[in-house]
Design a protein around this motif. Structure first.
Motif, PDB file in Angstrom:
ATOM      1  N   SER A 326       0.755  -1.165  -0.004  1.00 19.53           N
ATOM      2  CA  SER A 326      -0.106  -0.033  -0.183  1.00 19.53           C
ATOM      3  C   SER A 326       0.677   1.317   0.073  1.00 19.53           C
ATOM      4  CB  SER A 326      -0.976   0.008   1.250  1.00 19.53           C
ATOM      5  OG  SER A 326      -1.743   0.991   1.364  1.00 19.53           O
ATOM      6  N   ASN A 327       1.793   1.417   0.599  1.00 12.66           N
ATOM      7  CA  ASN A 327       3.015   2.513   0.899  1.00 12.66           C
ATOM      8  C   ASN A 327       3.561   2.595  -0.719  1.00 12.66           C
ATOM      9  OD1 ASN A 327       2.296   2.881   3.460  1.00 12.66           O
ATOM     10  ND2 ASN A 327       4.012   1.490   4.182  1.00 12.66           N
ATOM     11  N   MET A 329       2.274   1.830  -3.482  1.00 11.09           N
ATOM     12  CA  MET A 329       1.354   2.568  -4.342  1.00 11.09           C
ATOM     13  C   MET A 329       1.047   3.701  -4.103  1.00 11.09           C
ATOM     14  SD  MET A 329       0.481  -0.067  -6.247  1.00 11.09           S
ATOM     15  CE  MET A 329      -0.824   0.775  -7.314  1.00 11.09           C
ATOM     16  N   TYR A 330       1.128   4.136  -2.719  1.00  8.58           N
ATOM     17  CA  TYR A 330       1.109   5.475  -2.582  1.00  8.58           C
ATOM     18  C   TYR A 330       2.256   6.457  -3.141  1.00  8.58           C
ATOM     19  CZ  TYR A 330       0.738  10.026   0.221  1.00  8.58           C
ATOM     20  OH  TYR A 330       0.912  11.122   0.687  1.00  8.58           O
ATOM     21  N   MET A 331       3.247   5.893  -2.866  1.00 14.18           N
ATOM     22  CA  MET A 331       4.597   6.523  -3.376  1.00 14.18           C
ATOM     23  C   MET A 331       4.692   6.999  -4.583  1.00 14.18           C
ATOM     24  SD  MET A 331       7.330   5.022  -0.744  1.00 14.18           S
ATOM     25  CE  MET A 331       8.637   6.136  -1.427  1.00 14.18           C
ATOM     26  N   ARG A 333       2.391   7.212  -6.835  1.00 18.37           N
ATOM     27  CA  ARG A 333       1.449   8.092  -7.161  1.00 18.37           C
ATOM     28  C   ARG A 333       2.134   9.803  -7.181  1.00 18.37           C
ATOM     29  NH1 ARG A 333      -2.408   5.752  -3.904  1.00 18.37           N
ATOM     30  NH2 ARG A 333      -3.657   4.541  -5.014  1.00 18.37           N
ATOM     31  N   HIS A 334       3.484   9.845  -6.648  1.00 18.95           N
ATOM     32  CA  HIS A 334       4.343  11.059  -6.652  1.00 18.95           C
ATOM     33  C   HIS A 334       5.300  11.130  -7.461  1.00 18.95           C
ATOM     34  CE1 HIS A 334       1.422  10.958  -3.030  1.00 18.95           C
ATOM     35  NE2 HIS A 334       1.861  12.458  -3.081  1.00 18.95           N
ATOM     36  N   GLY A 337       8.357   9.436  -6.430  1.00 23.97           N
ATOM     37  CA  GLY A 337       8.235   7.868  -6.238  1.00 23.97           C
ATOM     38  C   GLY A 337       8.285   7.084  -7.588  1.00 23.97           C
ATOM     39  N   ARG A 338       8.054   8.041  -8.732  1.00 27.96           N
ATOM     40  CA  ARG A 338       8.222   7.249  -9.943  1.00 27.96           C
ATOM     41  C   ARG A 338       9.775   7.276 -10.159  1.00 27.96           C
ATOM     42  NH1 ARG A 338       4.278  11.259 -11.212  1.00 27.96           N
ATOM     43  NH2 ARG A 338       1.903  10.442 -11.413  1.00 27.96           N
TER      44      ARG A 338
END
Length: 535
Positions: A326-327, A329-331, A333-334, A337-338
């Motif tokens: 889950s973390n 996936m959250y990262m 999105r930013h 993170g990519r």
């Protein structure tokens, strides 16, 4: 009910004692007293009838004595069980209706029985007395081959003999029935899995069929405290005393020691017993062994608790990898993170592999318990399965810095097995050893031949296993204390046991207790030849 003849005795010893007058002569009275005494001492119906015949011949010259019973029961006889002529039955009915002795001095001139009933051949005269034997209608007939008019003293003597004989026969029938009941009760007591017991009015044991369970029954008479568990004695005594005082049914559960010294749980059920005078004579009861049922119930409760613990553990084990996924996936999105997508995807991949392994283990155990595993067995080197298992478990072993030792015999050790399944079993044992061994500990794998058996030992110097856990370590959903690695679901060792047994082998555990390490030993049937030689 059809009337059946029991016995007919022909012939006898002694001389006829006759006489005139309305009462027996003194010698006849003496003879009748002797007959009554002897009849009262006989030990069987046959002896009683034979004695009756002998005295009837002595006092009146009778040639036969017949006992007639109006029941359907089959009885033994002295010489014959042939049914008597209808004439005798008709004469017995006449005597019973009029409540008097039937005397027929000459059958050819008889008017007591209807003329259409044929007179039996070979009988000249009859004296017949209707009476009761053990509460059942009966008759005793004295027969002469030739016509004979009995004198009053003879008739009186025959009546005395008939009543004395019927009393002796009734007593013998009661004694026979009593013996049959006692024998039946004794056999039932020995055959019954239940404990049968009786107490006196004071609550002391008067009878117990404990001899087929725990030695001599007489040894335990009157001694509840010697049979009951010390922790149960006081409460049992109080409750039983209350039931005796109230003369009420008694129910209780207590422990009694069996013949092997083990304590057994028994459910006791008893009812008060009335004495002949209407007073209280004690309690009669049975006790049913419920030990196995209680153990089975406790096993079900433990299995239910383990199931609940397993579900909670499974939920926890599945939730743990979901948090980092889950973390990630959250990262992702930013923008930052990519840029780290490759590294983040490695985290997701690792956690997904963990989930997949949990699910695979569950599916595998389900197939094993339902008998849906099909082994692909072939001659194989046991070392190959061990090396494959080591490679699979190596990441966890190296992460904990365990020292791993592998000892193989100089000769090839072969088994007829499924390479994949045996590798799976050894991998589970190695994972278990790595999980419950402190970092820097030792794990030793030893393979050897023991006669016709291939033996593999996987030992560690880790946490060890407590005695109470060793007894159920191979039960489904049983989990040890938290180890150094990820927690298990309690299905690994049951899976090992099932796979080894499918190969015709056995697995056992040895541990001296917490902190003393563990050793799992797998024994499989060994082959004499190598796979190359077999092929």
């Amino acid at each position: 009910m059809m009337t059946n003849i029991v016995a007919m005795m022909n012939g006898g010893a002694g001389a006829r004692a006759g006489g005139q007058g309305g009462t027996p002569k003194p010698d006849l009275l003496k003879l009748m007293a002797q007959a009554s005494e002897r009849l009262n001492q006989v030990g069987s119906e046959t002896d009683a009838l034979a004695l009756l015949q002998s005295y009837a011949h002595s006092v009146a010259g009778a040639d036969a004595a017949i006992l007639l019973l109006r029941d359907s029961g089959l009885r033994h006889s002295a010489t014959s069980t042939d049914a008597p002529d209808p004439y005798l039955w008709a004469l017995a009915d006449w005597a019973a209706r009029r409540r008097q002795t039937a005397v027929v001095a000459e059958l050819g001139a008889d008017t007591l029985v209807a003329s259409n009933i044929e007179r039996p051949a070979g009988i000249g005269s009859v004296v017949l007395l209707a009476l009761e034997l053990a509460g059942e209608p009966a008759a005793i007939a004295f027969l002469w081959r030739t016509p004979h008019a009995p004198q009053p003293d003879e008739l009186a003597a025959l009546e005395i003999l008939a009543h004395a004989g019927s009393a002796a026969l009734a007593r013998q029938r009661y004694e026979n029935r009593l013996h049959e009941d006692e024998t039946r009760y004794a056999v039932l007591g020995r055959a019954s899995p239940a404990l049968i017991w009786q107490t006196d009015a004071e609550g002391n044991l008067a009878h117990i069929n404990w001899d087929h369970v725990n030695g001599d029954a007489q040894e335990h008479a009157g001694t509840w405290d010697r049979l009951l568990h010390p922790e149960d004695t006081a409460a049992f005594g109080t409750a039983f005393a209350d039931a005796r005082q109230r003369r009420e049914p008694f129910r209780w559960r207590a422990r009694l020691r069996d013949a092997h010294g083990a304590w057994r749980w028994l459910d006791m059920h008893a009812l008060p017993l009335d004495a002949a005078d209407g007073g209280y004579a004690g309690h009669v009861g049975i006790a049913i062994d419920v030990s196995e049922a209680l153990r089975a119930g406790e096993a079900l409760r433990q299995a239910d608790r383990r199931k609940d613990e397993f579900l909670a553990t499974l939920a926890h084990e599945l939730r743990n990898p979901l948090a980092p996924i889950s973390n990630v996936m959250y990262m992702l999105r930013h923008e930052g993170g990519r840029r780290r997508a490759d590294r983040l995807l490695q985290i997701v991949e690792r956690q997904v592999r963990h989930i997949v392994r949990l699910v695979d283990d569950l599916l595998e155990m389900s197939r094993i318990t339902r008998g849906q595993i099909a082994l692909r067995r072939a001659p194989m080197l046991l070392a190959d399965a061990l090396n494959a298992a080591i490679e699979t478990a190596r990441p966890q072993i190296e992460s904990n810095r365990h020292r791993l030792e592998l000892s193989l015999p100089p000769e090839a050790l072969c088994v007829h097995g499924d390479m994949v399944r045996l590798t799976q079993a050894f991998t589970n044992l190695l994972d278990n050893a790595a999980r419950y061994t402190e970092p820097g500990g030792e794990i030793r794998i030893t393979a050897r031949r023991e006669g016709k058996t291939a033996t593999v030992s996987i030992a560690d110097n880790g946490m060890g296993i407590a005695a109470e856990l060793r007894a159920r370590i191979f039960d489904l959903f049983t989990r040890g204390q938290r180890g150094c690695g990820p927690g298990g679901l309690g299905i690994g060792l049951p899976m090992v046991k099932s796979l080894v047994e499918l190969h015709g082998g056995v697995v056992e555990l040895r541990s001296d207790g917490p902190g003393r390490g563990s050793e799992f030993i797998v024994r499989l049937p060994a082959l004499e030849r190598t796979p190359d030689e077999t092929n």
